[in-house]
Design a protein around this motif. Structure first.
Motif, PDB file in Angstrom:
ATOM      1  N   ASN A  46       0.828  -1.208   0.000  1.00 23.39           N
ATOM      2  CA  ASN A  46       0.000   0.000   0.000  1.00 23.39           C
ATOM      3  C   ASN A  46       0.861   1.257   0.000  1.00 23.39           C
ATOM      4  O   ASN A  46       0.533   2.244  -0.668  1.00 23.39           O
ATOM      5  CB  ASN A  46      -0.941   0.002   1.201  1.00 23.39           C
ATOM      6  CG  ASN A  46      -2.040  -1.024   1.063  1.00 23.39           C
ATOM      7  OD1 ASN A  46      -2.348  -1.474  -0.030  1.00 23.39           O
ATOM      8  ND2 ASN A  46      -2.625  -1.401   2.181  1.00 23.39           N
ATOM      9  N   GLN A  47       1.963   1.231   0.735  1.00 23.26           N
ATOM     10  CA  GLN A  47       2.854   2.388   0.775  1.00 23.26           C
ATOM     11  C   GLN A  47       3.509   2.621  -0.585  1.00 23.26           C
ATOM     12  O   GLN A  47       3.633   3.761  -1.038  1.00 23.26           O
ATOM     13  CB  GLN A  47       3.920   2.206   1.845  1.00 23.26           C
ATOM     14  CG  GLN A  47       3.381   2.300   3.249  1.00 23.26           C
ATOM     15  CD  GLN A  47       4.425   1.993   4.301  1.00 23.26           C
ATOM     16  OE1 GLN A  47       5.508   1.500   3.999  1.00 23.26           O
ATOM     17  NE2 GLN A  47       4.086   2.264   5.549  1.00 23.26           N
ATOM     18  N   LYS A  48       3.921   1.540  -1.249  1.00 27.20           N
ATOM     19  CA  LYS A  48       4.519   1.674  -2.580  1.00 27.20           C
ATOM     20  C   LYS A  48       3.516   2.276  -3.562  1.00 27.20           C
ATOM     21  O   LYS A  48       3.857   3.154  -4.347  1.00 27.20           O
ATOM     22  CB  LYS A  48       4.980   0.314  -3.103  1.00 27.20           C
ATOM     23  CG  LYS A  48       6.241  -0.202  -2.496  1.00 27.20           C
ATOM     24  CD  LYS A  48       6.594  -1.533  -3.132  1.00 27.20           C
ATOM     25  CE  LYS A  48       7.818  -2.148  -2.501  1.00 27.20           C
ATOM     26  NZ  LYS A  48       8.125  -3.464  -3.096  1.00 27.20           N
ATOM     27  N   LEU A  49       2.283   1.778  -3.518  1.00 25.44           N
ATOM     28  CA  LEU A  49       1.260   2.289  -4.431  1.00 25.44           C
ATOM     29  C   LEU A  49       0.932   3.750  -4.134  1.00 25.44           C
ATOM     30  O   LEU A  49       0.684   4.534  -5.058  1.00 25.44           O
ATOM     31  CB  LEU A  49       0.008   1.424  -4.355  1.00 25.44           C
ATOM     32  CG  LEU A  49       0.156   0.001  -4.909  1.00 25.44           C
ATOM     33  CD1 LEU A  49      -1.114  -0.789  -4.677  1.00 25.44           C
ATOM     34  CD2 LEU A  49       0.517   0.019  -6.373  1.00 25.44           C
ATOM     35  N   LEU A  50       0.944   4.129  -2.866  1.00 18.05           N
ATOM     36  CA  LEU A  50       0.699   5.522  -2.503  1.00 18.05           C
ATOM     37  C   LEU A  50       1.802   6.424  -3.044  1.00 18.05           C
ATOM     38  O   LEU A  50       1.524   7.479  -3.629  1.00 18.05           O
ATOM     39  CB  LEU A  50       0.588   5.670  -0.984  1.00 18.05           C
ATOM     40  CG  LEU A  50       0.358   7.085  -0.468  1.00 18.05           C
ATOM     41  CD1 LEU A  50      -1.002   7.588  -0.929  1.00 18.05           C
ATOM     42  CD2 LEU A  50       0.462   7.112   1.037  1.00 18.05           C
ATOM     43  N   VAL A  51       3.046   6.013  -2.885  1.00 14.36           N
ATOM     44  CA  VAL A  51       4.173   6.802  -3.391  1.00 14.36           C
ATOM     45  C   VAL A  51       4.100   6.903  -4.915  1.00 14.36           C
ATOM     46  O   VAL A  51       4.307   7.985  -5.487  1.00 14.36           O
ATOM     47  CB  VAL A  51       5.517   6.198  -2.933  1.00 14.36           C
ATOM     48  CG1 VAL A  51       6.684   6.830  -3.670  1.00 14.36           C
ATOM     49  CG2 VAL A  51       5.680   6.355  -1.439  1.00 14.36           C
ATOM     50  N   LEU A  52       3.784   5.787  -5.586  1.00 16.30           N
ATOM     51  CA  LEU A  52       3.643   5.825  -7.043  1.00 16.30           C
ATOM     52  C   LEU A  52       2.543   6.788  -7.458  1.00 16.30           C
ATOM     53  O   LEU A  52       2.707   7.562  -8.415  1.00 16.30           O
ATOM     54  CB  LEU A  52       3.323   4.431  -7.581  1.00 16.30           C
ATOM     55  CG  LEU A  52       4.493   3.479  -7.739  1.00 16.30           C
ATOM     56  CD1 LEU A  52       3.991   2.085  -8.089  1.00 16.30           C
ATOM     57  CD2 LEU A  52       5.445   3.975  -8.798  1.00 16.30           C
ATOM     58  N   GLY A  53       1.431   6.760  -6.765  1.00 22.49           N
ATOM     59  CA  GLY A  53       0.331   7.665  -7.070  1.00 22.49           C
ATOM     60  C   GLY A  53       0.724   9.121  -6.921  1.00 22.49           C
ATOM     61  O   GLY A  53       0.392   9.955  -7.767  1.00 22.49           O
ATOM     62  N   ILE A  54       1.447   9.422  -5.858  1.00 19.47           N
ATOM     63  CA  ILE A  54       1.891  10.803  -5.628  1.00 19.47           C
ATOM     64  C   ILE A  54       2.869  11.247  -6.716  1.00 19.47           C
ATOM     65  O   ILE A  54       2.766  12.358  -7.243  1.00 19.47           O
ATOM     66  CB  ILE A  54       2.506  10.948  -4.225  1.00 19.47           C
ATOM     67  CG1 ILE A  54       1.408  10.792  -3.168  1.00 19.47           C
ATOM     68  CG2 ILE A  54       3.230  12.278  -4.075  1.00 19.47           C
ATOM     69  CD1 ILE A  54       1.923  10.672  -1.753  1.00 19.47           C
ATOM     70  N   VAL A  55       3.813  10.367  -7.078  1.00 23.31           N
ATOM     71  CA  VAL A  55       4.792  10.701  -8.122  1.00 23.31           C
ATOM     72  C   VAL A  55       4.091  10.982  -9.443  1.00 23.31           C
ATOM     73  O   VAL A  55       4.380  11.971 -10.125  1.00 23.31           O
ATOM     74  CB  VAL A  55       5.836   9.573  -8.283  1.00 23.31           C
ATOM     75  CG1 VAL A  55       6.650   9.748  -9.554  1.00 23.31           C
ATOM     76  CG2 VAL A  55       6.744   9.520  -7.075  1.00 23.31           C
ATOM     77  N   PHE A  56       3.145  10.132  -9.803  1.00 26.90           N
ATOM     78  CA  PHE A  56       2.476  10.332 -11.079  1.00 26.90           C
ATOM     79  C   PHE A  56       1.507  11.506 -11.045  1.00 26.90           C
ATOM     80  O   PHE A  56       1.292  12.148 -12.068  1.00 26.90           O
ATOM     81  CB  PHE A  56       1.802   9.040 -11.536  1.00 26.90           C
ATOM     82  CG  PHE A  56       2.806   8.052 -12.058  1.00 26.90           C
ATOM     83  CD1 PHE A  56       3.410   8.236 -13.284  1.00 26.90           C
ATOM     84  CD2 PHE A  56       3.177   6.957 -11.311  1.00 26.90           C
ATOM     85  CE1 PHE A  56       4.352   7.352 -13.772  1.00 26.90           C
ATOM     86  CE2 PHE A  56       4.118   6.058 -11.779  1.00 26.90           C
ATOM     87  CZ  PHE A  56       4.712   6.257 -13.015  1.00 26.90           C
ATOM     88  N   MET A  57       0.946  11.826  -9.884  1.00 28.73           N
ATOM     89  CA  MET A  57       0.132  13.043  -9.791  1.00 28.73           C
ATOM     90  C   MET A  57       0.993  14.273 -10.010  1.00 28.73           C
ATOM     91  O   MET A  57       0.568  15.233 -10.664  1.00 28.73           O
ATOM     92  CB  MET A  57      -0.571  13.120  -8.433  1.00 28.73           C
ATOM     93  CG  MET A  57      -1.792  12.266  -8.362  1.00 28.73           C
ATOM     94  SD  MET A  57      -2.802  12.338  -6.865  1.00 28.73           S
ATOM     95  CE  MET A  57      -2.051  13.490  -5.801  1.00 28.73           C
ATOM     96  N   ILE A  58       2.218  14.239  -9.490  1.00 23.87           N
ATOM     97  CA  ILE A  58       3.144  15.355  -9.713  1.00 23.87           C
ATOM     98  C   ILE A  58       3.492  15.466 -11.196  1.00 23.87           C
ATOM     99  O   ILE A  58       3.545  16.562 -11.756  1.00 23.87           O
ATOM    100  CB  ILE A  58       4.412  15.187  -8.847  1.00 23.87           C
ATOM    101  CG1 ILE A  58       4.057  15.390  -7.378  1.00 23.87           C
ATOM    102  CG2 ILE A  58       5.511  16.149  -9.281  1.00 23.87           C
ATOM    103  CD1 ILE A  58       5.159  15.003  -6.408  1.00 23.87           C
ATOM    104  N   LEU A  59       3.714  14.309 -11.852  1.00 19.48           N
ATOM    105  CA  LEU A  59       4.060  14.325 -13.273  1.00 19.48           C
ATOM    106  C   LEU A  59       2.919  14.835 -14.146  1.00 19.48           C
ATOM    107  O   LEU A  59       3.146  15.318 -15.249  1.00 19.48           O
ATOM    108  CB  LEU A  59       4.486  12.925 -13.730  1.00 19.48           C
ATOM    109  CG  LEU A  59       5.817  12.437 -13.181  1.00 19.48           C
ATOM    110  CD1 LEU A  59       6.047  10.987 -13.594  1.00 19.48           C
ATOM    111  CD2 LEU A  59       6.960  13.308 -13.648  1.00 19.48           C
TER     112      LEU A  59
END
Length: 71
Positions: free
Chosen positions: A7-20
């Protein structure tokens, strides 16, 4: 524990792609130029989108394989 890490990995991925996909980054690639006939902005959005789907699939699949190994 592994579920929490996934869940933490998916959250970080989501945040990174929201920034992109946010305004300052999109304005960098918003030109009148084209890559193989495709506008740069469209190329960027679809490339990042496909990468996002692939990375999530790879991440979830690896986590499921590790959980199955442990059982």
């Amino acid at each position: 524990m592994k579920e929490k890490l996934k869940n933490q990995k998916l959250l970080v991925l989501g945040i990174v792609f929201m920034i992109l996909f946010n305004f300052p980054i999109l304005s960098i690639v918003n030109h009148d130029t084209k890559i193989k006939g495709i506008p740069t902005l469209y190329f960027y959005v679809f490339t990042i989108w496909i990468l996002f789907i692939g990375i999530i699939y790879w991440s979830v699949r690896n986590e499921e394989q590790e959980i199955n190994k442990d059982e």
